[in-house]
Design a protein around this motif. Structure first.
Motif, PDB file in Angstrom:
ATOM      1  N   SER A   1      -1.700   3.179  -4.414  1.00 22.10           N
ATOM      2  CA  SER A   1      -2.274   1.871  -4.112  1.00 22.10           C
ATOM      3  C   SER A   1      -2.841   1.858  -2.697  1.00 22.10           C
ATOM      4  O   SER A   1      -2.232   2.378  -1.771  1.00 22.10           O
ATOM      5  CB  SER A   1      -1.210   0.777  -4.253  1.00 22.10           C
ATOM      6  OG  SER A   1      -0.161   0.969  -3.319  1.00 22.10           O
ATOM      7  N   ASN A   2      -4.033   1.257  -2.562  1.00 23.92           N
ATOM      8  CA  ASN A   2      -4.655   1.195  -1.235  1.00 23.92           C
ATOM      9  C   ASN A   2      -4.482  -0.175  -0.578  1.00 23.92           C
ATOM     10  O   ASN A   2      -4.952  -0.401   0.523  1.00 23.92           O
ATOM     11  CB  ASN A   2      -6.140   1.587  -1.312  1.00 23.92           C
ATOM     12  CG  ASN A   2      -6.948   0.653  -2.213  1.00 23.92           C
ATOM     13  OD1 ASN A   2      -6.445  -0.382  -2.646  1.00 23.92           O
ATOM     14  ND2 ASN A   2      -8.187   1.023  -2.495  1.00 23.92           N
TER      15      ASN A   2
ATOM     16  N   LEU B   1      -6.310   0.117   4.957  1.00 23.85           N
ATOM     17  CA  LEU B   1      -7.533   0.438   4.237  1.00 23.85           C
ATOM     18  C   LEU B   1      -8.074  -0.828   3.587  1.00 23.85           C
ATOM     19  O   LEU B   1      -7.335  -1.558   2.943  1.00 23.85           O
ATOM     20  CB  LEU B   1      -7.261   1.475   3.135  1.00 23.85           C
ATOM     21  CG  LEU B   1      -6.984   2.919   3.547  1.00 23.85           C
ATOM     22  CD1 LEU B   1      -6.733   3.765   2.311  1.00 23.85           C
ATOM     23  CD2 LEU B   1      -8.135   3.509   4.358  1.00 23.85           C
TER      24      LEU B   1
ATOM     25  N   ALA C   1     -16.943   1.652  -0.711  1.00 22.02           N
ATOM     26  CA  ALA C   1     -17.062   1.976   0.718  1.00 22.02           C
ATOM     27  C   ALA C   1     -15.880   1.394   1.493  1.00 22.02           C
ATOM     28  O   ALA C   1     -15.464   0.258   1.246  1.00 22.02           O
ATOM     29  CB  ALA C   1     -18.369   1.407   1.265  1.00 22.02           C
ATOM     30  N   PHE C   2     -15.351   2.191   2.413  1.00 24.20           N
ATOM     31  CA  PHE C   2     -14.286   1.673   3.278  1.00 24.20           C
ATOM     32  C   PHE C   2     -14.883   0.808   4.393  1.00 24.20           C
ATOM     33  O   PHE C   2     -15.946   1.130   4.931  1.00 24.20           O
ATOM     34  CB  PHE C   2     -13.491   2.818   3.905  1.00 24.20           C
ATOM     35  CG  PHE C   2     -12.569   3.504   2.929  1.00 24.20           C
ATOM     36  CD1 PHE C   2     -11.511   2.811   2.337  1.00 24.20           C
ATOM     37  CD2 PHE C   2     -12.757   4.847   2.595  1.00 24.20           C
ATOM     38  CE1 PHE C   2     -10.654   3.444   1.435  1.00 24.20           C
ATOM     39  CE2 PHE C   2     -11.902   5.476   1.694  1.00 24.20           C
ATOM     40  CZ  PHE C   2     -10.854   4.776   1.110  1.00 24.20           C
ATOM     41  N   ILE C   3     -14.167  -0.264   4.721  1.00 26.44           N
ATOM     42  CA  ILE C   3     -14.584  -1.183   5.779  1.00 26.44           C
ATOM     43  C   ILE C   3     -13.646  -0.997   6.978  1.00 26.44           C
ATOM     44  O   ILE C   3     -12.434  -0.921   6.784  1.00 26.44           O
ATOM     45  CB  ILE C   3     -14.444  -2.653   5.314  1.00 26.44           C
ATOM     46  CG1 ILE C   3     -15.234  -2.893   4.030  1.00 26.44           C
ATOM     47  CG2 ILE C   3     -14.876  -3.609   6.416  1.00 26.44           C
ATOM     48  CD1 ILE C   3     -14.903  -4.243   3.401  1.00 26.44           C
ATOM     49  N   PRO C   4     -14.174  -0.929   8.187  1.00 27.08           N
ATOM     50  CA  PRO C   4     -13.301  -0.777   9.356  1.00 27.08           C
ATOM     51  C   PRO C   4     -12.285  -1.915   9.420  1.00 27.08           C
ATOM     52  O   PRO C   4     -12.669  -3.084   9.339  1.00 27.08           O
ATOM     53  CB  PRO C   4     -14.277  -0.866  10.548  1.00 27.08           C
ATOM     54  CG  PRO C   4     -15.616  -0.531   9.984  1.00 27.08           C
ATOM     55  CD  PRO C   4     -15.593  -0.972   8.555  1.00 27.08           C
ATOM     56  N   SER C   5     -11.008  -1.583   9.522  1.00 26.17           N
ATOM     57  CA  SER C   5      -9.951  -2.606   9.436  1.00 26.17           C
ATOM     58  C   SER C   5      -8.743  -2.301  10.307  1.00 26.17           C
ATOM     59  O   SER C   5      -7.696  -2.908  10.144  1.00 26.17           O
ATOM     60  CB  SER C   5      -9.464  -2.727   7.985  1.00 26.17           C
ATOM     61  OG  SER C   5     -10.538  -2.785   7.093  1.00 26.17           O
ATOM     62  N   GLY C   6      -8.838  -1.316  11.152  1.00 23.17           N
ATOM     63  CA  GLY C   6      -7.691  -0.979  11.995  1.00 23.17           C
ATOM     64  C   GLY C   6      -6.921   0.184  11.437  1.00 23.17           C
ATOM     65  O   GLY C   6      -6.859   0.403  10.238  1.00 23.17           O
ATOM     66  N   LYS C   7      -6.304   0.930  12.348  1.00 24.83           N
ATOM     67  CA  LYS C   7      -5.541   2.128  11.986  1.00 24.83           C
ATOM     68  C   LYS C   7      -4.416   1.764  11.024  1.00 24.83           C
ATOM     69  O   LYS C   7      -3.696   0.802  11.235  1.00 24.83           O
ATOM     70  CB  LYS C   7      -4.971   2.736  13.274  1.00 24.83           C
ATOM     71  CG  LYS C   7      -4.511   4.165  13.164  1.00 24.83           C
ATOM     72  CD  LYS C   7      -4.040   4.660  14.545  1.00 24.83           C
ATOM     73  CE  LYS C   7      -3.137   5.865  14.379  1.00 24.83           C
ATOM     74  NZ  LYS C   7      -3.875   7.133  14.306  1.00 24.83           N
TER      75      LYS C   7
ATOM     76  N   ALA D   1       0.848  -1.194   0.000  1.00 25.41           N
ATOM     77  CA  ALA D   1       0.000   0.000   0.000  1.00 25.41           C
ATOM     78  C   ALA D   1       0.886   1.247   0.000  1.00 25.41           C
ATOM     79  O   ALA D   1       2.026   1.218   0.466  1.00 25.41           O
ATOM     80  CB  ALA D   1      -0.901  -0.003   1.225  1.00 25.41           C
ATOM     81  N   GLY D   2       0.371   2.324  -0.532  1.00 30.05           N
ATOM     82  CA  GLY D   2       1.102   3.594  -0.496  1.00 30.05           C
ATOM     83  C   GLY D   2       1.991   3.841  -1.698  1.00 30.05           C
ATOM     84  O   GLY D   2       2.673   4.859  -1.763  1.00 30.05           O
TER      85      GLY D   2
END
Lengths: 363, 363, 363, 363
Positions: free
Chosen positions: B289-290, B274, B265-271, B219-220
């Motif tokens: 990239s996410n 994503l 939609a984003f799903i809760p997955s921790g700090k 990611a990133g």
């Protein structure tokens, strides 16, 4: 690295939607090119928000200031820097979204990458960043026109499900600018405006397709292998916000043809000139322009920021429901038309100088 | 300038279909990466001509020789150079085509640009040029696998009018390599092979679509503005011979959706992580990239060189009829699969180092 | 990134002293330039080891093979790749030095940077790397000669404490090549050879200064600000192994003059031509060539690898005493003459194309 | 292309002495670096004209405005743009010089190259261009300090014939800034000031040498072959206005030593650390920093613009006598000290990110 584009005719843009302003440095422009400064402003006016009822109500004059590179409106050959101040900015519109990631927007990935985010309004992902592209693109257009009477024209071909049938050979800028959606077919344009107003009323958004041509392109532009003209065009256009697809010439639909149907037969036209009977190549063969009309298309997704409620997360990863305030375009395509033209003009101007550099010492 | 690609993980290819050989220099590879040389050769074998009844009968072993950059099969951090000698080359096959431009091929535009042409066989426009890409891409794959267990997989999604329905989440390399057309659906693959044999018998050719994914991408990766990950991918893939279109995620078809339908939609997955409920973004948002599966598609036109008679001109601009001899692929897609994977791997490896360079000094 | 040089006329070198070979890819050379391949080999012969009693006895023929980029000895405009195989390599000479860092050599810092080292002989720090520079430089010279009858000449000005007084305006290549030390003053040359033999007998080494001129340089080459012609020359020459200092025109000694003494008065010479009464500027003003003789000097330190015992450490950081075996030049300068000329020619050729690219579209 | 410098930590400067202003875009700075904006202004104050009796009386406050790239004084990772407005500009001072080329100045060669010239005051060759370098250099310094407590310090070592003996190991910034000539030896500094005042009274100018060190440099920075650390430093410093020579470590004087005298013996210091008994290498070996003090020197010629009458030509090539008005520094060195530091800091910061990019993925 990221904010620069081009090799010899090279731009570097800067600026976020917040902060002092946005702008561009253009390096490598040939010296003694007479610049029509009003034409630069006119392109920015085509791009600016608040220009019609189907664009964001954020209303910015976007007055360009040229800080360097000209004397008596002629280029010096040294960097041309242009700045547009940020004015009608309302950070409060973004306050509550500060730590809530808008779905399919850059908020989340910027945070992931950098661990920090611009105060609001999307930072570098804001459409304001394209001001620098359009200002520099306006100069690229003037260079291309001077050298080969080259003209770059783009228009809205499809909005959501409403598609226009446009003849790339005859379309004129006045047709495109005759309506606020920038589709040269006025009847279809009316339907497109209605569709945009409809989705906007619903707090929703829509996308579509922009088509672009280059008329009278210099032949011989583009490089073998990686810097093929269509490859640099693809990068240029896929770097625009919200773009999701790119086609040159026959594109995806050409894959349904056989070679004998798809090949563009050459027509006898004299030594050193290439003409083709058809143009499935879209003006580019082997990565190099053949002198025919360059034709390409770009897909733009529906605007990510919508007023409808959406499920999302915040920067702590916690579930949130987002109802975006702010002022956003329900459809980016009308304002993306000058952006597409600018990117195409920048690629052509760069390859013009590259061709001149390598092949211009002798004939 | 044309034959180089990438910023930090950078390749420069060389060589024509005639002459001593083709190859690549790879600069910037991290030091102390263990290299599986057999895996490089295996990728070249997937690319090589003569590998099956549906590819060109030109039969070259394409044995790679590594001239520099390794010690005890570990990278030194200095340039890795790899050469493949040209062997099964028959210049006589091209003799009569020497000054006759093949329609929709690079012959004419190379002549226009440079005023000179490689002896035969397409010069730099020959598919042999891609040997360097695939050899370097094989190293990029090994780097990506080591860093994040990242895997790059491509397959033939459509040949002419025959399309496969493939689940990007579950497809495996063994499915792809289970047949000579490289389509993971064995029933559809059989139909595709038949279609290719049919057009080949007719002296014709056909095109299609390749789909490619990146599984476990870091990611990133990607930069705001011009060097968006999808922009660099678009350039990489539109630089492949015969490519005419590029899509990321929902691509052109996504433009028929509204924002509320298209947004992921984003799903809760921790700090710091994503995850999205859908993947219309194709794994990239705002150019970065996410972490979701990267999904893209590339359109390849039907091979330009066909045996059927075609109208064309020669280098003097005079009308000619061409009936190509030579040995050509009736369809480039099966051999283009490793090329697509290689270009995607090269882009990812480059952005991995760029991300490490700018954001790796502190967490 | 490290192994590439130039913007439009661009080289990428590869290869270590061990391994299959060394070489270069030259991108961007104008098409249809007739190449004298023998002249390339002749420059490599000036550079090669074992050419005289004052160079390393390592004896390599250094036969160049051109793998691509030419047809009938004319450039195609596509990458020219040249390879020289490693032959007279004796790894056993280096065996015991493998993990002992030679003082003032690259062994230690390469290890520090990469955590791994080429098997022996210096890897990329080996003088063999310069083969690629010299081969490409030979082509740059041919381009410069064709365009403006430009000639690049370097010679040994000082060896250790023995300095020659050479008139840059009249010196000829035959004077330089009349002796093995490449100093155009034959009496001084004899002393220089003796000095080198003397330090060599002692197991020691010495350095000195090379002077280089460009005769008939095109005027107008170089860019304002960072890519000043002298800045790019400085980088080019400080990238050569063992170089420690660079001067243009009056250099360090010019700092003892006042402005009224140092300034080069312009002489009336017609519109569009600049001539100066003196040449403290060394042919470059404001970063741009004025058409006068370009004059520069480069300091080369004494060779780091000597036979005398030296205190040092090994890769574990432990104290060791080193007595180098191998076969090394007691003085790099005689063989560095073609390297200096090559780097200067490469910079000029690159700036020639850059000038053509930006300023060649109209007069 | 001319106005940009650096690969990963990259600046692009713009602006002439006339026009709206000058400035810089800095791309690639790591995110979340806390920026001391006052420290940027302080560096600009060290560079600004009118700061003392030995600099030009042109008096500009040179107030920096940061337009983008920061939030709450932390870097976003996106381009940082900084602008300084032109204020105390008197075009009339240059009126009569408009078409008369100042000897040894850029007027003539700019005209030769571009066929057009900035209105007055030197255009891009004006020392005002260096504002962008110093502003970005101030950020590079802050990055280097954070990462390795690295410090870059330069001072005036010689003015005309007056030379100071400075110990690079102990010199402190407060010693350098204790006097207006920026020489850490106060007695010698006094003599230097007198010499500058003397040549200024005569309408003349003088030059000298600046020395610069990097204390606590990260080890392992720099690349083999072309992008050697000393090569990039040489380019950086030879790109400064009026620089004529560059030395690293022992420089030209080291060429009088034999290898056994010049080599820096390694001292046992533990695995992964290199220390040397002497430092003729100037902290760089094989193009890569070894961790010792980096030491370099730059020669600056006497200012070209002097009040004394000079023979020259105008843009028509006719003989003229020039007696410059304007307001010019009789000696550039005191103001060049922060410029030298900035260029060195920019090179180090760039190579720090490049090292991190290639070698930072694993230890």
């Amino acid at each position: 690295m990221g904010s620069s584009f081009g090799d010899l005719f090279r731009i570097s843009t800067f600026g976020e939607s917040h902060g002092g302003g946005v702008g561009v440095i253009l390096e490598g422009c040939p010296p003694r090119l007479a610049i029509d400064v009003d034409a630069i402003q006119a392109e920015l006016d085509r791009r600016r928000p608040g220009q019609s009822k189907i664009t964001t109500p954020r209303n910015e004059v976007d007055q360009v200031e040229i800080l360097s590179g000209l004397v008596d409106n002629k280029t010096l050959g040294t960097p041309i820097s242009m700045v547009v101040r940020n004015k009608d900015f309302r950070p409060n519109d973004y306050g509550e979204m500060q730590n809530i990631f808008r779905p399919s927007h850059a908020d989340g990935t910027y945070h992931l990458k950098y661990g920090v985010q611009a105060a609001s309004g999307g930072g570098r992902a804001s459409a304001r960043e394209t001001i620098g592209r359009v200002a520099a693109g306006a100069i690229a257009k003037q260079l291309l026109r001077k050298v080969n009477q080259t003209e770059v024209l783009a228009w809205v071909k499809r909005i959501h499900t409403i598609e226009a049938d446009v003849d790339p050979n005859s379309v004129q800028i006045k047709d495109i600018e005759s309506n606020i959606v920038r589709c040269p077919d006025p009847k279809i344009a009316k339907l497109m405006v209605e569709r945009i107003e409809e989705v906007s009323r619903d707090g929703d958004s829509c996308g579509g397709v922009i088509e672009c041509i280059v008329r009278n392109p210099p032949a011989g532009l583009g490089m073998p292998v990686f810097d093929k003209l269509e490859a640099d065009l693809a990068k240029a256009l896929m770097s625009l916000p919200a773009s999701k697809g790119f086609e040159i010439g026959s594109g995806f639909s050409g894959t349904f043809l056989k070679g004998s149907e798809h090949n563009d037969a050459f027509i006898p036209s004299g030594k050193g000139i290439l003409r083709t009977a058809t143009n499935n190549s879209g003006g580019i063969q082997g990565g190099i322009s053949n002198g025919e009309l360059i034709v390409l298309r770009v897909a733009f997704k529906p605007t990510a920021t919508i007023r409808k409620d959406q499920k999302t997360v915040d920067s702590d990863g916690k579930e949130r429901t987002l109802s975006a305030k702010g002022r956003h375009d329900p459809c980016v395509l009308p304002r993306a038309v000058p952006m597409v033209e600018s990117m195409v003009a920048l690629v052509l101007a760069d390859h013009l100088l590259r061709q001149q550099g390598q092949c211009g010492l002798w004939q």
